[in-house]
Design a protein around this motif. Sequence first.
Motif, PDB file in Angstrom:
ATOM      1  N   LEU A  13      -4.426   5.413  -0.802  1.00 40.48           N
ATOM      2  CA  LEU A  13      -5.076   4.618  -1.842  1.00 40.48           C
ATOM      3  C   LEU A  13      -4.158   3.486  -2.287  1.00 40.48           C
ATOM      4  N   GLU A  14      -4.743   2.357  -2.588  1.00 40.55           N
ATOM      5  CA  GLU A  14      -3.997   1.228  -3.123  1.00 40.55           C
ATOM      6  C   GLU A  14      -3.866   1.400  -4.627  1.00 40.55           C
ATOM      7  N   PRO A  15      -2.636   1.487  -5.168  1.00 33.35           N
ATOM      8  CA  PRO A  15      -2.485   1.682  -6.617  1.00 33.35           C
ATOM      9  C   PRO A  15      -2.901   0.444  -7.395  1.00 33.35           C
ATOM     10  N   ARG A  16      -3.306   0.651  -8.639  1.00 36.00           N
ATOM     11  CA  ARG A  16      -3.638  -0.448  -9.548  1.00 36.00           C
ATOM     12  C   ARG A  16      -2.478  -0.597 -10.529  1.00 36.00           C
ATOM     13  N   VAL A  17      -1.961  -1.778 -10.631  1.00 28.00           N
ATOM     14  CA  VAL A  17      -0.800  -2.026 -11.491  1.00 28.00           C
ATOM     15  C   VAL A  17      -1.253  -2.017 -12.943  1.00 28.00           C
ATOM     16  N   LEU A  18      -0.563  -1.217 -13.757  1.00 25.11           N
ATOM     17  CA  LEU A  18      -0.901  -1.135 -15.172  1.00 25.11           C
ATOM     18  C   LEU A  18      -0.311  -2.317 -15.929  1.00 25.11           C
ATOM     19  N   THR A  19      -1.146  -3.004 -16.675  1.00 23.79           N
ATOM     20  CA  THR A  19      -0.661  -4.085 -17.555  1.00 23.79           C
ATOM     21  C   THR A  19      -0.980  -3.777 -19.003  1.00 23.79           C
ATOM     22  N   ALA A  20      -1.766  -2.739 -19.252  1.00 25.51           N
ATOM     23  CA  ALA A  20      -2.109  -2.343 -20.611  1.00 25.51           C
ATOM     24  C   ALA A  20      -2.433  -0.858 -20.600  1.00 25.51           C
ATOM     25  N   GLU A  21      -2.533  -0.292 -21.799  1.00 23.17           N
ATOM     26  CA  GLU A  21      -2.858   1.127 -21.900  1.00 23.17           C
ATOM     27  C   GLU A  21      -4.268   1.390 -21.379  1.00 23.17           C
ATOM     28  N   ARG A  22      -4.439   2.557 -20.772  1.00 21.59           N
ATOM     29  CA  ARG A  22      -5.729   2.915 -20.178  1.00 21.59           C
ATOM     30  C   ARG A  22      -5.864   4.442 -20.198  1.00 21.59           C
ATOM     31  N   VAL A  23      -7.110   4.919 -20.351  1.00 19.54           N
ATOM     32  CA  VAL A  23      -7.401   6.348 -20.338  1.00 19.54           C
ATOM     33  C   VAL A  23      -8.348   6.615 -19.178  1.00 19.54           C
ATOM     34  N   VAL A  24      -7.985   7.585 -18.317  1.00 21.77           N
ATOM     35  CA  VAL A  24      -8.815   7.931 -17.167  1.00 21.77           C
ATOM     36  C   VAL A  24      -9.119   9.419 -17.222  1.00 21.77           C
ATOM     37  N   MET A  27       0.854  -1.203   0.000  1.00 20.90           N
ATOM     38  CA  MET A  27       0.000   0.000   0.000  1.00 20.90           C
ATOM     39  C   MET A  27       0.875   1.232   0.000  1.00 20.90           C
ATOM     40  N   ILE A  28       0.526   2.183  -0.841  1.00 22.32           N
ATOM     41  CA  ILE A  28       1.294   3.419  -0.926  1.00 22.32           C
ATOM     42  C   ILE A  28       0.616   4.479  -0.106  1.00 22.32           C
ATOM     43  N   ARG A  29       1.325   5.083   0.771  1.00 21.37           N
ATOM     44  CA  ARG A  29       0.786   6.151   1.615  1.00 21.37           C
ATOM     45  C   ARG A  29       1.439   7.467   1.237  1.00 21.37           C
ATOM     46  N   SER A  30       0.661   8.520   1.356  1.00 15.87           N
ATOM     47  CA  SER A  30       1.197   9.842   1.041  1.00 15.87           C
ATOM     48  C   SER A  30       2.139  10.288   2.138  1.00 15.87           C
ATOM     49  N   THR A  31       3.150  11.006   1.742  1.00 12.81           N
ATOM     50  CA  THR A  31       4.094  11.549   2.715  1.00 12.81           C
ATOM     51  C   THR A  31       3.671  12.951   3.064  1.00 12.81           C
ATOM     52  N   SER A  32       3.906  13.355   4.266  1.00 10.23           N
ATOM     53  CA  SER A  32       3.539  14.704   4.713  1.00 10.23           C
ATOM     54  C   SER A  32       4.665  15.246   5.552  1.00 10.23           C
ATOM     55  N   PRO A  33       4.842  16.546   5.541  1.00 11.05           N
ATOM     56  CA  PRO A  33       5.924  17.148   6.315  1.00 11.05           C
ATOM     57  C   PRO A  33       5.717  16.956   7.792  1.00 11.05           C
ATOM     58  N   SER A  34       6.818  16.942   8.506  1.00  9.70           N
ATOM     59  CA  SER A  34       6.731  16.800   9.955  1.00  9.70           C
ATOM     60  C   SER A  34       5.982  17.965  10.546  1.00  9.70           C
ATOM     61  N   SER A  35       5.156  17.662  11.561  1.00  9.96           N
ATOM     62  CA  SER A  35       4.362  18.718  12.180  1.00  9.96           C
ATOM     63  C   SER A  35       5.217  19.727  12.901  1.00  9.96           C
ATOM     64  N   GLY A  36       6.456  19.389  13.217  1.00 10.55           N
ATOM     65  CA  GLY A  36       7.280  20.324  13.957  1.00 10.55           C
ATOM     66  C   GLY A  36       8.043  21.297  13.084  1.00 10.55           C
ATOM     67  N   ALA A  37       8.121  21.008  11.756  1.00  9.39           N
ATOM     68  CA  ALA A  37       8.886  21.871  10.868  1.00  9.39           C
ATOM     69  C   ALA A  37       7.957  22.723  10.051  1.00  9.39           C
ATOM     70  N   ALA A  38       8.342  23.965   9.840  1.00  6.61           N
ATOM     71  CA  ALA A  38       7.527  24.855   9.016  1.00  6.61           C
ATOM     72  C   ALA A  38       7.704  24.490   7.562  1.00  6.61           C
ATOM     73  N   PRO A  39       6.616  24.323   6.798  1.00  7.20           N
ATOM     74  CA  PRO A  39       6.740  23.958   5.400  1.00  7.20           C
ATOM     75  C   PRO A  39       7.312  25.082   4.578  1.00  7.20           C
ATOM     76  N   ASP A  40       7.987  24.696   3.522  1.00 11.65           N
ATOM     77  CA  ASP A  40       8.550  25.660   2.589  1.00 11.65           C
ATOM     78  C   ASP A  40       7.419  26.317   1.808  1.00 11.65           C
ATOM     79  N   PRO A  41       7.328  27.652   1.778  1.00  6.61           N
ATOM     80  CA  PRO A  41       6.236  28.303   1.059  1.00  6.61           C
ATOM     81  C   PRO A  41       6.197  27.951  -0.408  1.00  6.61           C
ATOM     82  N   GLY A  42       7.315  27.552  -0.984  1.00  5.62           N
ATOM     83  CA  GLY A  42       7.314  27.185  -2.393  1.00  5.62           C
ATOM     84  C   GLY A  42       6.936  25.767  -2.663  1.00  5.62           C
TER      85      GLY A  42
END
Length: 391
Positions: A260-271, A1-16
């Motif tokens: 979200l659990e990614p779906r492995v691509l085995t053929a071309e697909r349009v979303v 399962m792929i999880r999103s990464t998020s900045p540490s709550s203790g560090a101020a995020p880069d405005p850019g």
Amino acid sequence: MIRSTSPSSGAAPDPGSPSAPPPARRDLRSALAPGAIGVLLVLAAAVLFATLPGKLSEVHDFRSARPCAEVAVPENGDCLATWPAVAVAKESRREKRSDTRLVTVAPGDGPPVELELRGAGPVFGALEPGDRVTVHSWRGTVWALSLGELRQDVVGKPGPGAAARFAVALALLITGAVLVRAAFRWSLRHTRDPAVHAWQTWVPFTATAAAVGLAVTAALTVDGVLPVLLITAAGCAVAGTASALLTRALGRRATDVVTLEPRVLTAERVVRATVEGEVPYSIEGNDHLALAPGPVPGGRGRLATTPDAYGKVVLRPLPETLVPVRLRSVHLTDPHYGRRSSEVVLECRDGEAAVLILAERPAMRWILGALPLPPPTPDPAATRPASAPDA
């Protein structure tokens, strides 16, 4: 399962960085529709309230009236009168998807009178032409018809119509006031957490529905305007306080992280998806992504924006320099906010440019299969070896 990464709550995020919170702003366009609807509802409630005093006074007089036999000197027909009559005919008509039940009665010393009974009722079902009935009237208006021990109300009886109008006026006033208040807060929303959460809708909706339900029930069952208004005010206060407390509690635990659990691509697909950012492949009208598996199974695939649902023409490839950063829920500041409620956002970087890919959850699973997120960064504090205790 792929999880999103998020900045540490203790560090101020880069405005850019794409994960930095957007600047505070006023969202006047989003507040315009609910604000206008709220004002219209409040005005409609005011019109109903303006026509209610006479009706409610009439209802009060009717409910406090006594039978004429108990009144020594009846004034203006304010007592409840009864007079015998004979049923001449009855008829049931189908009008506007509802049944109209009519009964014609003839008093002993007057012309026949046609009465419309309320609902199916016991009298209409048991009544036959020639039966002797008792007509109930107040101030010259017939309000009920009796057959032996059975009694059925007549359409136009003082009470139900005024009470229903009072209930509708209260419901419109509460709903309109909530919409106006929500629009005002929305237009002035300076937020540090722009994420959109489901509870931001269902919590106030539930509180409003509870307040409206209590007000309608009180208007239909409680006699007197002041008691109904007091009950309604108390219900609104309790519902509003509960909504505010629950919203604050949920807001403290809220996060925009999406898994979200990614779906492995085995053929071309349009979303169906859109790419937003100051990059040449973010093109107005290109609302699809053509996906194809890459040379390495499970690795990065090939992506291209296109306006074609079949992914055959006008393809604009996404470069290898596009790097996914994290997956999150929709923010108020996102382009096309509110277009689809099930959308999620993949934040990416292309050099110094921030890029957003917006798609619904099923489509995003395939996009993650072609453009996988990096693994989450381990917490240095969790991997640091424990220091030996002092001797």
